[in-house]
Design a protein around this motif. Structure first.
Motif, PDB file in Angstrom:
ATOM      1  N   MET A 117     -27.607   1.471 -10.705  1.00 47.47           N
ATOM      2  CA  MET A 117     -28.460   1.291  -9.540  1.00 47.47           C
ATOM      3  C   MET A 117     -27.825   2.041  -8.387  1.00 47.47           C
ATOM      4  O   MET A 117     -26.623   1.894  -8.136  1.00 47.47           O
ATOM      5  N   LYS A 118     -28.631   2.857  -7.740  1.00 48.03           N
ATOM      6  CA  LYS A 118     -28.180   3.560  -6.543  1.00 48.03           C
ATOM      7  C   LYS A 118     -28.748   2.800  -5.355  1.00 48.03           C
ATOM      8  O   LYS A 118     -29.954   2.609  -5.257  1.00 48.03           O
ATOM      9  N   MET A 119     -27.843   2.346  -4.475  1.00 47.95           N
ATOM     10  CA  MET A 119     -28.227   1.525  -3.330  1.00 47.95           C
ATOM     11  C   MET A 119     -27.813   2.193  -2.026  1.00 47.95           C
ATOM     12  O   MET A 119     -26.834   2.943  -1.995  1.00 47.95           O
ATOM     13  N   THR A 120     -28.560   1.869  -0.988  1.00 46.62           N
ATOM     14  CA  THR A 120     -28.193   2.234   0.370  1.00 46.62           C
ATOM     15  C   THR A 120     -28.153   0.949   1.177  1.00 46.62           C
ATOM     16  O   THR A 120     -29.118   0.188   1.180  1.00 46.62           O
ATOM     17  N   VAL A 121     -27.014   0.695   1.816  1.00 46.31           N
ATOM     18  CA  VAL A 121     -26.851  -0.451   2.706  1.00 46.31           C
ATOM     19  C   VAL A 121     -26.595   0.134   4.080  1.00 46.31           C
ATOM     20  O   VAL A 121     -25.525   0.700   4.325  1.00 46.31           O
ATOM     21  N   GLY A 122     -27.603   0.045   4.949  1.00 48.47           N
ATOM     22  CA  GLY A 122     -27.504   0.748   6.227  1.00 48.47           C
ATOM     23  C   GLY A 122     -27.414   2.236   5.936  1.00 48.47           C
ATOM     24  O   GLY A 122     -28.288   2.800   5.294  1.00 48.47           O
ATOM     25  N   GLU A 123     -26.332   2.856   6.352  1.00 46.51           N
ATOM     26  CA  GLU A 123     -26.115   4.289   6.091  1.00 46.51           C
ATOM     27  C   GLU A 123     -25.200   4.516   4.889  1.00 46.51           C
ATOM     28  O   GLU A 123     -25.019   5.644   4.453  1.00 46.51           O
ATOM     29  N   GLN A 124     -24.603   3.455   4.340  1.00 47.78           N
ATOM     30  CA  GLN A 124     -23.639   3.567   3.236  1.00 47.78           C
ATOM     31  C   GLN A 124     -24.355   3.649   1.893  1.00 47.78           C
ATOM     32  O   GLN A 124     -25.191   2.809   1.583  1.00 47.78           O
ATOM     33  N   GLU A 125     -24.018   4.650   1.098  1.00 51.75           N
ATOM     34  CA  GLU A 125     -24.567   4.772  -0.251  1.00 51.75           C
ATOM     35  C   GLU A 125     -23.543   4.245  -1.251  1.00 51.75           C
ATOM     36  O   GLU A 125     -22.339   4.337  -1.021  1.00 51.75           O
ATOM     37  N   MET A 126     -24.056   3.671  -2.355  1.00 57.41           N
ATOM     38  CA  MET A 126     -23.174   3.187  -3.412  1.00 57.41           C
ATOM     39  C   MET A 126     -23.916   3.217  -4.727  1.00 57.41           C
ATOM     40  O   MET A 126     -25.149   3.223  -4.758  1.00 57.41           O
ATOM     41  N   THR A 127     -23.165   3.248  -5.795  1.00 61.18           N
ATOM     42  CA  THR A 127     -23.729   3.222  -7.135  1.00 61.18           C
ATOM     43  C   THR A 127     -23.066   2.096  -7.903  1.00 61.18           C
ATOM     44  O   THR A 127     -21.849   1.924  -7.837  1.00 61.18           O
ATOM     45  N   THR A 128     -23.869   1.336  -8.613  1.00 60.40           N
ATOM     46  CA  THR A 128     -23.338   0.304  -9.486  1.00 60.40           C
ATOM     47  C   THR A 128     -23.702   0.677 -10.912  1.00 60.40           C
ATOM     48  O   THR A 128     -24.862   0.967 -11.200  1.00 60.40           O
ATOM     49  N   LYS A 129     -22.705   0.684 -11.780  1.00 61.58           N
ATOM     50  CA  LYS A 129     -22.924   0.951 -13.199  1.00 61.58           C
ATOM     51  C   LYS A 129     -22.983  -0.373 -13.936  1.00 61.58           C
ATOM     52  O   LYS A 129     -22.209  -1.283 -13.629  1.00 61.58           O
ATOM     53  N   TYR A 130     -23.897  -0.468 -14.885  1.00 65.04           N
ATOM     54  CA  TYR A 130     -24.105  -1.681 -15.658  1.00 65.04           C
ATOM     55  C   TYR A 130     -23.854  -1.418 -17.130  1.00 65.04           C
ATOM     56  O   TYR A 130     -24.167  -0.340 -17.640  1.00 65.04           O
ATOM     57  N   SER A 131     -23.364  -2.434 -17.804  1.00 69.01           N
ATOM     58  CA  SER A 131     -23.397  -2.434 -19.263  1.00 69.01           C
ATOM     59  C   SER A 131     -23.581  -3.878 -19.697  1.00 69.01           C
ATOM     60  O   SER A 131     -23.118  -4.808 -19.034  1.00 69.01           O
ATOM     61  N   GLY A 132     -24.311  -4.050 -20.767  1.00 64.69           N
ATOM     62  CA  GLY A 132     -24.554  -5.380 -21.298  1.00 64.69           C
ATOM     63  C   GLY A 132     -24.327  -5.386 -22.791  1.00 64.69           C
ATOM     64  O   GLY A 132     -24.610  -4.402 -23.472  1.00 64.69           O
ATOM     65  N   LYS A 133     -23.796  -6.493 -23.276  1.00 63.62           N
ATOM     66  CA  LYS A 133     -23.526  -6.636 -24.709  1.00 63.62           C
ATOM     67  C   LYS A 133     -24.099  -7.973 -25.157  1.00 63.62           C
ATOM     68  O   LYS A 133     -23.781  -9.016 -24.589  1.00 63.62           O
ATOM     69  N   TRP A 134     -24.947  -7.942 -26.166  1.00 62.16           N
ATOM     70  CA  TRP A 134     -25.534  -9.161 -26.719  1.00 62.16           C
ATOM     71  C   TRP A 134     -24.469  -9.852 -27.546  1.00 62.16           C
ATOM     72  O   TRP A 134     -23.858  -9.253 -28.431  1.00 62.16           O
ATOM     73  N   LEU A 135     -24.225 -11.134 -27.249  1.00 60.35           N
ATOM     74  CA  LEU A 135     -23.160 -11.885 -27.915  1.00 60.35           C
ATOM     75  C   LEU A 135     -23.670 -12.815 -29.021  1.00 60.35           C
ATOM     76  O   LEU A 135     -22.866 -13.388 -29.749  1.00 60.35           O
ATOM     77  N   GLY A 136     -24.966 -12.985 -29.101  1.00 54.64           N
ATOM     78  CA  GLY A 136     -25.524 -13.874 -30.125  1.00 54.64           C
ATOM     79  C   GLY A 136     -26.488 -14.874 -29.526  1.00 54.64           C
ATOM     80  O   GLY A 136     -26.919 -14.745 -28.375  1.00 54.64           O
ATOM     81  N   GLU A 137     -26.804 -15.873 -30.312  1.00 54.87           N
ATOM     82  CA  GLU A 137     -27.730 -16.913 -29.870  1.00 54.87           C
ATOM     83  C   GLU A 137     -27.071 -17.772 -28.793  1.00 54.87           C
ATOM     84  O   GLU A 137     -25.859 -17.952 -28.778  1.00 54.87           O
ATOM     85  N   CYS A 138     -27.890 -18.318 -27.915  1.00 54.26           N
ATOM     86  CA  CYS A 138     -27.409 -19.256 -26.891  1.00 54.26           C
ATOM     87  C   CYS A 138     -27.113 -20.601 -27.542  1.00 54.26           C
ATOM     88  O   CYS A 138     -27.846 -21.033 -28.429  1.00 54.26           O
ATOM     89  N   LYS A 139     -26.060 -21.238 -27.083  1.00 58.56           N
ATOM     90  CA  LYS A 139     -25.750 -22.594 -27.545  1.00 58.56           C
ATOM     91  C   LYS A 139     -26.423 -23.568 -26.597  1.00 58.56           C
ATOM     92  O   LYS A 139     -26.368 -23.395 -25.384  1.00 58.56           O
ATOM     93  N   LYS A 140     -27.049 -24.567 -27.152  1.00 55.76           N
ATOM     94  CA  LYS A 140     -27.796 -25.514 -26.313  1.00 55.76           C
ATOM     95  C   LYS A 140     -26.940 -26.638 -25.852  1.00 55.76           C
ATOM     96  O   LYS A 140     -26.006 -27.067 -26.293  1.00 55.76           O
TER      97      LYS A 140
END
Length: 140
Positions: A117-140
């Motif tokens: 995600m490329k964001m601008t906060v006021g005049e400041q630019e920033m980039t956030t990199k994401y990664s996600g890993k599926w770990l399995g079924e949710c435990k209830k």
């Protein structure tokens, strides 16, 4: 920038989880996900460490992703222009109260995703990199 950094992390982590769309279109799958975010800010004298969180997405969450996003109601952020093209999702986010705007993209595989995600906060630019890993079924 120092005052907005913790808030920006929270917002970006929330949007990394899921982008609103119908369940039929959503390339994410239900279950437990480990999400890693790392922010890059030009001119910052140090590299911010990655942040890891785990969330559990249900079938219901994928039908109504707003339920899975731990968004602070005071933030008044809105997500718009979300588009699904195969296994890639794009969206825009606007947080007028914090003077933040941005555009993000996530590409899913069966058990993972990457994006930014490329964001601008006021005049400041920033980039956030994401990664996600599926770990399995949710435990209830």
């Amino acid at each position: 920038m120092r005052k907005t950094a913790p808030y920006v992390f929270a917002v970006l982590a929330a949007f990394a989880a899921v982008v609103p769309m119908s369940a039929a279109e959503n390339p994410a799958k239900p279950g437990k996900w480990q999400i890693t975010t790392q922010m890059e800010v030009p001119g910052m004298p140090f590299k911010m460490p990655p942040i890891k969180v785990e969330i559990c997405l249900t079938e219901e969450d994928l039908k109504d992703p707003a339920k899975s996003v731990p968004n602070d109601p005071k933030s008044k952020c809105t997500v718009s222009d979300y588009t699904v093209d195969g296994n890639t999702v794009t969206w825009n986010v606007d947080c007028p109260k914090q003077d933040m705007k941005g555009k993000g993209t996530i590409t899913y595989t069966d058990d993972s995703y990457t994006g930014n995600m490329k964001m601008t906060v006021g005049e400041q630019e920033m980039t956030t990199k994401y990664s996600g890993k599926w770990l399995g079924e949710c435990k209830k």
